[in-house]
Structures are given as C-alpha cells and as structure tokens.
Motif scaffolding. Structure first.
Motif, PDB file in Angstrom:
ATOM      1  N   PHE A 148       0.807  -1.213   0.000  1.00  0.00           N
ATOM      2  CA  PHE A 148       0.000   0.000   0.000  1.00  0.00           C
ATOM      3  C   PHE A 148       0.847   1.272   0.000  1.00  0.00           C
ATOM      4  O   PHE A 148       0.290   2.373   0.008  1.00  0.00           O
ATOM      5  CB  PHE A 148      -0.930   0.008   1.211  1.00  0.00           C
ATOM      6  CG  PHE A 148      -2.068  -0.961   1.098  1.00  0.00           C
ATOM      7  CD1 PHE A 148      -2.919  -0.919   0.008  1.00  0.00           C
ATOM      8  CD2 PHE A 148      -2.280  -1.924   2.070  1.00  0.00           C
ATOM      9  CE1 PHE A 148      -3.967  -1.818  -0.115  1.00  0.00           C
ATOM     10  CE2 PHE A 148      -3.328  -2.826   1.955  1.00  0.00           C
ATOM     11  CZ  PHE A 148      -4.178  -2.772   0.861  1.00  0.00           C
ATOM     12  N   CYS A 149       2.155   1.138   0.003  1.00  0.00           N
ATOM     13  CA  CYS A 149       3.037   2.303   0.115  1.00  0.00           C
ATOM     14  C   CYS A 149       3.726   2.619  -1.198  1.00  0.00           C
ATOM     15  O   CYS A 149       4.878   3.058  -1.220  1.00  0.00           O
ATOM     16  CB  CYS A 149       4.082   2.064   1.207  1.00  0.00           C
ATOM     17  SG  CYS A 149       3.379   1.843   2.856  1.00  0.00           S
ATOM     18  N   VAL A 150       3.042   2.433  -2.325  1.00  0.00           N
ATOM     19  CA  VAL A 150       3.713   2.614  -3.619  1.00  0.00           C
ATOM     20  C   VAL A 150       4.125   4.062  -3.868  1.00  0.00           C
ATOM     21  O   VAL A 150       5.042   4.311  -4.660  1.00  0.00           O
ATOM     22  CB  VAL A 150       2.831   2.104  -4.780  1.00  0.00           C
ATOM     23  CG1 VAL A 150       2.639   0.615  -4.707  1.00  0.00           C
ATOM     24  CG2 VAL A 150       1.501   2.827  -4.806  1.00  0.00           C
ATOM     25  N   ASP A 151       3.485   5.033  -3.218  1.00  0.00           N
ATOM     26  CA  ASP A 151       3.922   6.414  -3.410  1.00  0.00           C
ATOM     27  C   ASP A 151       5.346   6.625  -2.901  1.00  0.00           C
ATOM     28  O   ASP A 151       6.028   7.569  -3.318  1.00  0.00           O
ATOM     29  CB  ASP A 151       2.972   7.378  -2.691  1.00  0.00           C
ATOM     30  CG  ASP A 151       1.676   7.589  -3.463  1.00  0.00           C
ATOM     31  OD1 ASP A 151       1.640   7.221  -4.649  1.00  0.00           O
ATOM     32  OD2 ASP A 151       0.708   8.108  -2.880  1.00  0.00           O
ATOM     33  N   ALA A 152       5.795   5.731  -2.017  1.00  0.00           N
ATOM     34  CA  ALA A 152       7.182   5.812  -1.539  1.00  0.00           C
ATOM     35  C   ALA A 152       8.168   5.465  -2.652  1.00  0.00           C
ATOM     36  O   ALA A 152       9.371   5.739  -2.521  1.00  0.00           O
ATOM     37  CB  ALA A 152       7.388   4.887  -0.349  1.00  0.00           C
ATOM     38  N   LEU A 153       7.698   4.888  -3.759  1.00  0.00           N
ATOM     39  CA  LEU A 153       8.576   4.644  -4.906  1.00  0.00           C
ATOM     40  C   LEU A 153       9.136   5.954  -5.447  1.00  0.00           C
ATOM     41  O   LEU A 153      10.242   5.986  -5.989  1.00  0.00           O
ATOM     42  CB  LEU A 153       7.818   3.894  -6.009  1.00  0.00           C
ATOM     43  CG  LEU A 153       7.310   2.483  -5.689  1.00  0.00           C
ATOM     44  CD1 LEU A 153       6.513   1.934  -6.871  1.00  0.00           C
ATOM     45  CD2 LEU A 153       8.459   1.550  -5.333  1.00  0.00           C
ATOM     46  N   ASP A 154       8.370   7.047  -5.295  1.00  0.00           N
ATOM     47  CA  ASP A 154       8.856   8.355  -5.749  1.00  0.00           C
ATOM     48  C   ASP A 154      10.078   8.784  -4.951  1.00  0.00           C
ATOM     49  O   ASP A 154      11.020   9.369  -5.497  1.00  0.00           O
ATOM     50  CB  ASP A 154       7.752   9.403  -5.606  1.00  0.00           C
ATOM     51  CG  ASP A 154       6.572   9.123  -6.518  1.00  0.00           C
ATOM     52  OD1 ASP A 154       6.778   8.514  -7.582  1.00  0.00           O
ATOM     53  OD2 ASP A 154       5.448   9.511  -6.158  1.00  0.00           O
ATOM     54  N   VAL A 155      10.048   8.508  -3.640  1.00  0.00           N
ATOM     55  CA  VAL A 155      11.186   8.845  -2.784  1.00  0.00           C
ATOM     56  C   VAL A 155      12.413   8.053  -3.223  1.00  0.00           C
ATOM     57  O   VAL A 155      13.519   8.604  -3.364  1.00  0.00           O
ATOM     58  CB  VAL A 155      10.866   8.549  -1.308  1.00  0.00           C
ATOM     59  CG1 VAL A 155      12.085   8.784  -0.422  1.00  0.00           C
ATOM     60  CG2 VAL A 155       9.680   9.389  -0.843  1.00  0.00           C
ATOM     61  N   ALA A 156      12.222   6.758  -3.448  1.00  0.00           N
ATOM     62  CA  ALA A 156      13.340   5.915  -3.869  1.00  0.00           C
ATOM     63  C   ALA A 156      13.901   6.372  -5.212  1.00  0.00           C
ATOM     64  O   ALA A 156      15.124   6.380  -5.413  1.00  0.00           O
ATOM     65  CB  ALA A 156      12.877   4.461  -3.956  1.00  0.00           C
ATOM     66  N   ALA A 157      13.015   6.754  -6.129  1.00  0.00           N
ATOM     67  CA  ALA A 157      13.479   7.205  -7.450  1.00  0.00           C
ATOM     68  C   ALA A 157      14.347   8.457  -7.336  1.00  0.00           C
ATOM     69  O   ALA A 157      15.393   8.566  -7.995  1.00  0.00           O
ATOM     70  CB  ALA A 157      12.277   7.457  -8.356  1.00  0.00           C
ATOM     71  N   LYS A 158      13.939   9.405  -6.500  1.00  0.00           N
ATOM     72  CA  LYS A 158      14.725  10.628  -6.327  1.00  0.00           C
ATOM     73  C   LYS A 158      16.085  10.351  -5.700  1.00  0.00           C
ATOM     74  O   LYS A 158      17.074  11.026  -5.997  1.00  0.00           O
ATOM     75  CB  LYS A 158      13.936  11.625  -5.468  1.00  0.00           C
ATOM     76  CG  LYS A 158      12.735  12.225  -6.179  1.00  0.00           C
ATOM     77  CD  LYS A 158      11.980  13.196  -5.278  1.00  0.00           C
ATOM     78  CE  LYS A 158      10.783  13.782  -6.009  1.00  0.00           C
ATOM     79  NZ  LYS A 158       9.985  14.686  -5.140  1.00  0.00           N
ATOM     80  N   LEU A 159      16.125   9.342  -4.842  1.00  0.00           N
ATOM     81  CA  LEU A 159      17.383   8.997  -4.183  1.00  0.00           C
ATOM     82  C   LEU A 159      18.184   7.955  -4.965  1.00  0.00           C
ATOM     83  O   LEU A 159      19.238   7.516  -4.513  1.00  0.00           O
ATOM     84  CB  LEU A 159      17.097   8.471  -2.765  1.00  0.00           C
ATOM     85  CG  LEU A 159      16.413   9.462  -1.811  1.00  0.00           C
ATOM     86  CD1 LEU A 159      16.098   8.786  -0.486  1.00  0.00           C
ATOM     87  CD2 LEU A 159      17.288  10.687  -1.587  1.00  0.00           C
ATOM     88  N   LYS A 160      17.652   7.554  -6.132  1.00  0.00           N
ATOM     89  CA  LYS A 160      18.292   6.529  -6.973  1.00  0.00           C
ATOM     90  C   LYS A 160      18.552   5.240  -6.182  1.00  0.00           C
ATOM     91  O   LYS A 160      19.626   4.641  -6.252  1.00  0.00           O
ATOM     92  CB  LYS A 160      19.596   7.068  -7.581  1.00  0.00           C
ATOM     93  CG  LYS A 160      19.389   8.228  -8.541  1.00  0.00           C
ATOM     94  CD  LYS A 160      20.687   8.698  -9.153  1.00  0.00           C
ATOM     95  CE  LYS A 160      20.465   9.703 -10.264  1.00  0.00           C
ATOM     96  NZ  LYS A 160      19.588  10.834  -9.899  1.00  0.00           N
ATOM     97  N   LEU A 161      17.512   4.829  -5.451  1.00  0.00           N
ATOM     98  CA  LEU A 161      17.594   3.654  -4.593  1.00  0.00           C
ATOM     99  C   LEU A 161      16.720   2.548  -5.169  1.00  0.00           C
ATOM    100  O   LEU A 161      15.532   2.775  -5.443  1.00  0.00           O
ATOM    101  CB  LEU A 161      17.110   4.025  -3.186  1.00  0.00           C
ATOM    102  CG  LEU A 161      17.276   3.021  -2.062  1.00  0.00           C
ATOM    103  CD1 LEU A 161      18.754   2.714  -1.824  1.00  0.00           C
ATOM    104  CD2 LEU A 161      16.645   3.574  -0.783  1.00  0.00           C
ATOM    105  N   PRO A 162      17.260   1.348  -5.415  1.00  0.00           N
ATOM    106  CA  PRO A 162      16.428   0.252  -5.919  1.00  0.00           C
ATOM    107  C   PRO A 162      15.267  -0.026  -4.965  1.00  0.00           C
ATOM    108  O   PRO A 162      15.467  -0.161  -3.756  1.00  0.00           O
ATOM    109  CB  PRO A 162      17.385  -0.941  -5.972  1.00  0.00           C
ATOM    110  CG  PRO A 162      18.753  -0.338  -5.987  1.00  0.00           C
ATOM    111  CD  PRO A 162      18.661   0.931  -5.205  1.00  0.00           C
ATOM    112  N   ALA A 163      14.046  -0.098  -5.513  1.00  0.00           N
ATOM    113  CA  ALA A 163      12.856  -0.243  -4.672  1.00  0.00           C
ATOM    114  C   ALA A 163      12.025  -1.441  -5.110  1.00  0.00           C
ATOM    115  O   ALA A 163      11.788  -1.643  -6.312  1.00  0.00           O
ATOM    116  CB  ALA A 163      12.013   1.030  -4.716  1.00  0.00           C
TER     117      ALA A 163
END
Length: 495
Positions: A148-163
């Motif tokens: 349910f936390c897919v919006d956190a994918l945006d955070v990972a993308a900005k930090l270039k972190l594999p999610a």
C-alpha cells in the motif's frame, strides 16, 4: 548504520557490550535494506517476518515504521514489543508531520472516506521517509515497501535507490488486482451489472465480481487511490510475494509470464513464503494452551477472526448455538461487537460473555469448549496437537499459519481481499470449505453446526485434513535450502 534501540521514535545506543557484538555482526554483513510497512499490525507482522528472512541470509535490516495519524498507546506498545522480540533488527518510527487543518474533510465539507485518509497520510509520510533514507543512504542497498506504500517509490526514485514491493497476501490476489485497473477502464457495463458478473482473468479461476474488495466495486473517490496503487506496482524493480510456487501454480505462472499487466512489462516476481511467526515464547503458560493439553489429538475446532474481525450480537448467538449443537470440542476467540460509527483504530472493550452469548452456554459446554476474550496465541494454538480445524476470516497471515499447521480451513471472509482468498483456498489450494451465508445477513447456527460436524466427522472432512497435511509438507519443502522459496530469495539477493 548505527546500532541502536528504539526509544520515543529516536535512535538510542545500546550498552557498550551489545553495541560491540552487534557492530561486529553488521560489519560482517555485505548488504543493508530498509523495509517500510504500511499502517496497522496486519502489515507490520509480515514485514517483520521478511526482516528475519533477510537476517538469515546475512543482510542487515532496518524497519522504518510510519507513525499513524492518531498515535494511540497501542501503537507504541506494539512497536516496543516487536523491537524487544527482534533485537537483531533495527526499528525506527518515522514521526508524522503536523496535520493541516481539516485533514478529514473533502472539498464538499463531508468526511473523507477512511481509505482516502490512509492514503493521504501515507503520502504525507514521504517527507520524513526521505529525510531518514537520505541520512542513511550510504548504508542502504535496497528499499522494500509494503503493497500500500507505492507512493514511496517516488522517494526511492529521487534517491536513486532500488525499490521493491512486498506483497504480503496471495499471489492469486496479486494476479487479479494487477488486472483490475484494465478491467475497470474497459468496463462496458453498469456498476450494478459489474457487481453481478463473473470475471475471468489470467492467474485466477472464474470468480464472481462480488468477491472483490468492496472498494473495487465502487466508483466513488475512495476507489481512485486504490486503483492508482495497483497501477503503480509495476513501476517497482520487483515484487516479493508471501507464498510458494506449488501453493498457487496458476497465479505464479500467469505473473511470471507477464499476463496480469496488459499494457506494460511485469517486474520480476519472487515467491518467498510462507513467512509466518514461529510462535512460542511467553505464551507457553497461556490458559487456552493448558486447556488444549487436556484434549485429544486433532479434536478441537479453533475459531478466530483476526485483529479487526467482529460480529453483531445476533451473529455471536448463532455461532454459540451452532457450536453447542455440533457436539464438537471448540476454542473460540470472541471480540466485542463494533458499533457502525466506531473507528477501526479504536480499541474494543473486553467482551461481556453474559450479555453476548446465550444463557447457560458456558455451563452446558464446559469441558469440551472454551471461550477466550479478545486474544489468543494463534500460532501456538494452530500448531498444538489437539487442534483439528480452523474457522478463519481468511486473512492471508492467518491462512498461511493454518497451512503451516496442516489444518483444514472453514472459510468465513469478512472484508478487504478475504473473499478473494476464500476463492483460492477453496477452489485452487483445496484446503478449505466455505461457510455459507457470510456474504448475506447471517451465517446461521445450522450452517455452523453442519460445517463443524462435516470437517470433524465426515469422510470429506478427513480427506480435506489429509490434503492439508500434504500442503503443509510442501510449504516446509519450499523453505528449505534448495526449495522453491529459498531459491527465489537467493535469486532476488543477487540483484
């Protein structure tokens, strides 16, 4: 990462001895992951089991827990208990930002649906999540978020972190839900017609649309964030699913073949379960376990409906009458009814048995039945030699616990994806039978009596029990070194 314990949502160093030993262990580990569960114990519990699996494979783990919108004492107590039980896992509570005025109202000044409130809150948690990940970025190799936390994918993308996404329910549910945005977008019928239709999608047997979660059968605002969540899942680098291949062959094959996402590529899917609590510990002296010790092998029907499962008084009376008439031994976890306007986060009072069940029921069933108020050590009860069947709400955690215990399931779904789980338990996995009436006004006493007798006394019930024991063995094999789930997780760790 600094080794610490949780205190008031902050990092607090442990004693020098503990820090030295733990630091040496962590330095020996090659990778570090951060896990991010959604709100509620039902999401935290499987995420902690995933954390244990990472540890078994030499990966250091931090669980970043989002603070709920209203921080109840139960939340702090739960986190403290989980942290104390898992000293090798680092836990950190992400403090929620201050609420803006009017957070629970919409532009029309009507109360927001509770689902919208949840997604709004999880979206607001992206800021403290970003700050936390940024401060530990040099030590984080991967980020795993709740479904349910897919919006956190945006955070990972900005930090270039594999999610990656951890899908804690059935692969069959995942197969269906990945299809649903396309099904809804291309629907050429009215909503009423849709609700009465039979759906056929890759990865699932034909099923009634009425078995879908209620929110996916609606067109109101609350459905939008859920559909958006399902649409965004394929943006992840991969999906970890709490199941094993031989349990859900059809769904796993459809997911692997990319048949469940019609308009884009499906990320790799890794079936790494069943991940369930091992039980034991301080529960050994629990009253109900001592009671079970005095019962014959596989003679007791266990009834439990999850942390949110409640019934009105009339339904509780029907259950009691049915159990009494069945003549079978039973252990029943009873919770107080929840009023229609009561928030699901509000704790319930202890049930008043004198008010909620028929007069004389406890006396007449004394010796062969036991009613436990509010809570029981479920895993320990399910794995006890005296337990012979499980009446369950079909939450996936409970379903896997029943499967790992080799028990036939009497399926009584209540909400969310539990109706879909019932379809897979009964029609695909074939370790359960449906309690008729769950989707109507009442499961009658006659239905309770007949199904309990059937599973405990009939040839069909014995065949179901034998099938459940076979599936239990397959689950154990999947987790062993060289098993399908072990191999899938090893493959995942290579990325």
């Amino acid at each position: 990462m600094t080794t610490a314990s949780l205190h008031g949502g902050k990092w607090v160093p442990r004693s020098p001895t503990s820090v030295d030993a733990s630091s040496m262990t962590r330095r020996a580990m090659k990778k570090n992951v951060v896990l991010y569960p959604s709100l509620g114990v039902g999401h935290l519990t499987p995420m902690v089991e995933l954390a244990k699996l990472f540890l078994q494979h030499g990966v250091a783990v931090t669980v970043a827990i989002p603070e709920p919108p209203v921080k109840a004492p139960d939340f702090s107590a739960t986190v403290a208990r989980v942290a104390a039980s898992n000293p090798s896992v680092a836990f950190h509570v992400l403090q929620a930002p201050p609420q803006r005025s009017g957070p629970t109202t919409s532009s029309e000044d009507t109360p927001k649906h509770h689902v919208i409130q949840i997604f709004d809150h999880l979206g607001a948690m992206n800021a403290p999540l970003r700050d936390f990940l940024s401060s530990h970025l040099s030590a984080v190799d991967a980020f795993v978020v709740d479904m349910f936390c897919v919006d956190a994918l945006d955070v990972a993308a900005k930090l270039k972190l594999p999610a990656y996404i951890f899908y804690a329910s059935a692969a069959g549910d995942l197969a269906v839900f990945l299809n649903i945005p396309s099904v809804r977008a291309n629907m050429n019928m009215s909503l009423e017609e849709f609700r009465g239709s039979v759906l056929s999608v890759p990865g699932a047997p034909p099923f009634k649309a009425s078995e879908l979660p209620e929110i996916l059968k609606d067109t109101d605002e609350a459905a939008k964030p859920v559909l958006r969540t399902l649409q965004r899942m394929p943006e992840s680098n991969g999906i970890l699913v709490n199941t094993f291949e031989s349990l859900e062959t059809r769904a796993v094959r459809a997911l692997s073949d990319g048949l469940c996402v019609p308009d884009r590529a499906t990320p790799p899917v890794y079936c790494i379960g069943p991940l369930v609590s091992g039980g034991g510990g301080e529960n050994e002296q629990n009253e109900c376990l001592r009671w079970l010790d005095a019962q014959p092998d596989r003679s007791v029907v266990f009834l439990a409906f999850g942390s949110l499962g409640t019934f009105p008084t009339k339904q509780l009376e029907e259950i009691a009458i049915g159990l009494e008439k069945s003549g079978q031994r039973f252990l029943w976890v009873m919770r107080s009814p929840r009023s229609p306007d009561q928030n699901v986060d509000e704790p319930l009072p202890e049930p008043d048995l004198d008010v909620l069940i028929p007069d004389g029921f406890l006396e007449r069933t004394k010796g062969r039945g036991l009613v436990i108020k509010s809570w029981a050590p479920q895993v320990d009860v399910l794995r006890h030699r005296a337990t012979g069947a499980f009446v369950t709400h079909c939450g996936w955690n409970s379903t896997l616990e029943g499967i790992m215990s080799g028990l036939p399931l009497l399926c009584w779904p209540l909400y969310a994806e539990q109706r879909m789980n019932k379809v897979f338990i009964v029609e695909e996995i074939k370790v359960g039978v449906e309690m008729r009436g769950y989707d109507e006004e009442m499961v009658t006493a006659e239905e309770v009596e007949s199904k309990v007798r059937w599973v405990m006394e009939s040839e069909g019930g014995r065949a179901l029990s034998e099938r459940a024991l076979v599936v239990k063995d397959r689950a154990a094999q999947a987790l062993k070194e060289g098993g399908s789930s072990h191999a899938a997780f090893v493959e995942f760790l290579k990325i």
